[in-house]
Design an enzyme around this catalytic site. Sequence first.
Site, PDB file in Angstrom:
ATOM      1  N   GLU A  93       0.826  -1.197   0.000  1.00 48.56           N
ATOM      2  CA  GLU A  93       0.000   0.000   0.000  1.00 48.56           C
ATOM      3  C   GLU A  93       0.865   1.254   0.000  1.00 48.56           C
ATOM      4  OE1 GLU A  93      -3.738  -1.744   2.587  1.00 48.56           O
ATOM      5  OE2 GLU A  93      -1.898  -1.194   3.574  1.00 48.56           O
ATOM      6  N   CYS A 106       3.317   8.429   1.166  1.00 46.77           N
ATOM      7  CA  CYS A 106       4.009   7.487   2.034  1.00 46.77           C
ATOM      8  C   CYS A 106       4.118   6.165   1.276  1.00 46.77           C
ATOM      9  CB  CYS A 106       3.154   7.349   3.306  1.00 46.77           C
ATOM     10  SG  CYS A 106       3.772   6.186   4.492  1.00 46.77           S
ATOM     11  N   CYS A 113       7.329  -7.172   6.914  1.00 46.86           N
ATOM     12  CA  CYS A 113       8.481  -6.542   7.563  1.00 46.86           C
ATOM     13  C   CYS A 113       9.060  -7.524   8.565  1.00 46.86           C
ATOM     14  CB  CYS A 113       8.052  -5.270   8.300  1.00 46.86           C
ATOM     15  SG  CYS A 113       9.440  -4.345   9.001  1.00 46.86           S
ATOM     16  N   CYS A 117       8.225  -4.924  15.339  1.00 50.62           N
ATOM     17  CA  CYS A 117       7.921  -3.967  16.411  1.00 50.62           C
ATOM     18  C   CYS A 117       6.543  -4.307  16.985  1.00 50.62           C
ATOM     19  CB  CYS A 117       7.933  -2.535  15.864  1.00 50.62           C
ATOM     20  SG  CYS A 117       9.532  -2.048  15.201  1.00 50.62           S
ATOM     21  N   CYS A 120       3.222  -2.410  15.828  1.00 53.45           N
ATOM     22  CA  CYS A 120       2.984  -2.171  14.395  1.00 53.45           C
ATOM     23  C   CYS A 120       2.308  -3.369  13.760  1.00 53.45           C
ATOM     24  CB  CYS A 120       4.318  -1.888  13.697  1.00 53.45           C
ATOM     25  SG  CYS A 120       4.150  -1.621  11.929  1.00 53.45           S
ATOM     26  N   GLY A 158       7.283  -1.975   5.686  1.00 49.61           N
ATOM     27  CA  GLY A 158       8.657  -2.436   5.570  1.00 49.61           C
ATOM     28  C   GLY A 158       9.669  -1.534   6.241  1.00 49.61           C
ATOM     29  N   GLU A 159      10.877  -2.063   6.378  1.00 50.83           N
ATOM     30  CA  GLU A 159      12.001  -1.303   6.923  1.00 50.83           C
ATOM     31  C   GLU A 159      12.922  -0.957   5.742  1.00 50.83           C
ATOM     32  OE1 GLU A 159      13.225   0.298   9.517  1.00 50.83           O
ATOM     33  OE2 GLU A 159      15.078   0.525   8.373  1.00 50.83           O
ATOM     34  N   SER A 190      12.809   6.609   6.541  1.00 51.83           N
ATOM     35  CA  SER A 190      12.554   6.381   7.966  1.00 51.83           C
ATOM     36  C   SER A 190      13.079   5.007   8.368  1.00 51.83           C
ATOM     37  CB  SER A 190      11.045   6.463   8.212  1.00 51.83           C
ATOM     38  OG  SER A 190      10.744   6.271   9.571  1.00 51.83           O
ATOM     39  N   SER A 212      12.741   6.131  14.026  1.00 51.59           N
ATOM     40  CA  SER A 212      11.626   5.767  14.905  1.00 51.59           C
ATOM     41  C   SER A 212      12.196   5.390  16.264  1.00 51.59           C
ATOM     42  CB  SER A 212      10.839   4.605  14.296  1.00 51.59           C
ATOM     43  OG  SER A 212      10.280   5.003  13.074  1.00 51.59           O
ATOM     44  N   LEU A 213      12.193   6.362  17.154  1.00 49.77           N
ATOM     45  CA  LEU A 213      12.844   6.168  18.451  1.00 49.77           C
ATOM     46  C   LEU A 213      11.906   5.437  19.415  1.00 49.77           C
ATOM     47  CD1 LEU A 213      15.561   6.857  19.697  1.00 49.77           C
ATOM     48  CD2 LEU A 213      14.574   9.005  20.503  1.00 49.77           C
ATOM     49  N   ASN A 214      10.787   6.052  19.679  1.00 49.00           N
ATOM     50  CA  ASN A 214       9.669   5.378  20.366  1.00 49.00           C
ATOM     51  C   ASN A 214       9.881   5.020  21.829  1.00 49.00           C
ATOM     52  OD1 ASN A 214       8.475   5.527  17.878  1.00 49.00           O
ATOM     53  ND2 ASN A 214       8.775   3.376  17.367  1.00 49.00           N
ATOM     54  N   ASN A 288      -1.867   4.366  17.104  1.00 45.82           N
ATOM     55  CA  ASN A 288      -3.105   4.024  16.408  1.00 45.82           C
ATOM     56  C   ASN A 288      -3.483   2.598  16.758  1.00 45.82           C
ATOM     57  OD1 ASN A 288      -3.485   6.463  14.836  1.00 45.82           O
ATOM     58  ND2 ASN A 288      -1.637   5.843  13.737  1.00 45.82           N
ATOM     59  N   CYS A 331      -0.457   5.403  10.501  1.00 51.12           N
ATOM     60  CA  CYS A 331       0.827   4.773  10.834  1.00 51.12           C
ATOM     61  C   CYS A 331       0.582   3.452  11.538  1.00 51.12           C
ATOM     62  CB  CYS A 331       1.638   5.641  11.785  1.00 51.12           C
ATOM     63  SG  CYS A 331       2.095   7.205  11.122  1.00 51.12           S
TER      64      CYS A 331
HETATM   65  N1  SAH Z   1      10.347   0.692   9.390  1.00 50.07           N
HETATM   66  C1  SAH Z   1      10.452   2.113   9.266  1.00 50.07           C
HETATM   67  C2  SAH Z   1       9.374   2.671   8.392  1.00 50.07           C
HETATM   68  C3  SAH Z   1       7.975   2.515   8.940  1.00 50.07           C
HETATM   69  S1  SAH Z   1       7.447   4.079   9.340  1.00 50.07           S
HETATM   70  C4  SAH Z   1      10.501   2.744  10.646  1.00 50.07           C
HETATM   71  O1  SAH Z   1      10.358   2.019  11.610  1.00 50.07           O
HETATM   72  O2  SAH Z   1      10.740   3.939  10.751  1.00 50.07           O
HETATM   73  C5  SAH Z   1       6.114   3.789  10.272  1.00 50.07           C
HETATM   74  C6  SAH Z   1       6.070   4.714  11.482  1.00 50.07           C
HETATM   75  O3  SAH Z   1       4.852   4.443  12.135  1.00 50.07           O
HETATM   76  C7  SAH Z   1       7.191   4.417  12.447  1.00 50.07           C
HETATM   77  O4  SAH Z   1       7.650   5.610  13.034  1.00 50.07           O
HETATM   78  C8  SAH Z   1       6.504   3.576  13.515  1.00 50.07           C
HETATM   79  O5  SAH Z   1       7.132   3.725  14.759  1.00 50.07           O
HETATM   80  C9  SAH Z   1       5.103   4.151  13.474  1.00 50.07           C
HETATM   81  N2  SAH Z   1       4.075   3.199  13.910  1.00 50.07           N
HETATM   82  C10 SAH Z   1       4.050   1.870  13.732  1.00 50.07           C
HETATM   83  N3  SAH Z   1       2.933   1.358  14.263  1.00 50.07           N
HETATM   84  C11 SAH Z   1       2.225   2.367  14.771  1.00 50.07           C
HETATM   85  C12 SAH Z   1       0.971   2.478  15.422  1.00 50.07           C
HETATM   86  N4  SAH Z   1       0.215   1.406  15.649  1.00 50.07           N
HETATM   87  N5  SAH Z   1       0.562   3.707  15.792  1.00 50.07           N
HETATM   88  C13 SAH Z   1       1.301   4.800  15.521  1.00 50.07           C
HETATM   89  N6  SAH Z   1       2.476   4.759  14.903  1.00 50.07           N
HETATM   90  C14 SAH Z   1       2.943   3.557  14.530  1.00 50.07           C
END
Ligand code: SAH
Length: 341
Positions: A93, A106, A113, A117, A120, A158-159, A190, A212-214, A288, A331
């Site tokens: 997508e 995007c 992937c 995580c 995700c 994907g990454e 990203s 994506s630090l998180n 989300n 996301c």
């Molecule tokens: N693999 C790459 C590209 C994916 S980007 C990366 O990790 O950066 C997707 C973004 O959405 C990332 O910043 C991830 O942390 C965020 N994400 C993934 N699942 C999510 C969710 N359920 N709610 C909000 N953000 C999410």
Amino acid sequence: MPDKIDIKNYSLDELEKLLAGRGKERFRATQIFKWLYQRDAVSFGDMTNLSRELRQELDETAFVSNLTPSAVEVGNDGTRKYLFDLGDGNAVESVLIPDEGRNTLCISSQAGCAMACKFCLTGTFKLTRNLTTAEIVNQVCAVRRDAEIRNIVFMGMGEPLHNLDNVIRAVRILVDGNGLQFSNRRVTVSTCGLVPEMAVLGREVIVNLAVSLNATTDAQRDQLMPINRRYPLADLMQACREFPLPSRRKITFEYVMIGGLNDTLEDARRLLRLIADIPHKVNLIPFNEHEGCAFTTPTRAAIDAFHRYLIDRNVTVITRESRGGDISAACGQLRGKLNGV
Ligand code: SAH
């Protein structure tokens, strides 16, 4: 007879070499590139400034690939989700996010992937395969037929750094003046934090980087993102410090806020400390929710307090209001299938 090559798998440099190796003039590569990416040619037959012989030879050895969306869903905020069938049972997508007439697309870099995580949805499907360079740029070519695109972000499925060669090549085609002609300021890759690959990306192309630090401690990040066990925070932040940024550019730190997990002011304080010596901006993404995942979105008060903490300390911060949630385009909600299918 060997399989025909997909001409969109080549950067301009590589195409020049390919043609030179077959005794052709190098400038033919530029002409072909312009046909492919500026005039959206779908076959070599269209390329009328090439000789008949060259067109015929190309036809015999190569083809022009293309993607057409098998479905488009439009959310009530104008977000558009495109589903692309890759022809081998896989689908990916792309999501077009309108913002005051400035659309951001995007795009996906893998089917599934491998990073797994915990928050995700894409990560629950495992990796099926890498997309080819052509499949990455064809998402852009396809959506551009439908709408103007201003920014490209590799934030779909994907990454990207796990499919590094194809992503680098796709970035080259995106920013090539004879290719898709995006300014490198408008393209962002990203990553979840593949440290060695970050260095290669920075060496090979000029592009914006989002990380994506998180999470702000290794204990927390180990829990959310398995990649952290291989490349812990200290290594990741060092890779960020070493990433070659053109002057005045910043790394975007994405931070998925999860209710009761990483959403306190203590987290905000640690976040700021981690990124303080790196040119930074912060994207807060309230989690989300999706089926099968127990995490929840933080309260509005927690999001606002976190946001304010950073703003008050002069951090450029955007809280990404969830877009396209009603069509599972937000996301972390991409799964390469249409809703209800
Ligand atoms: N693999 C790459 C590209 C994916 S980007 C990366 O990790 O950066 C997707 C973004 O959405 C990332 O910043 C991830 O942390 C965020 N994400 C993934 N699942 C999510 C969710 N359920 N709610 C909000 N953000 C999410």
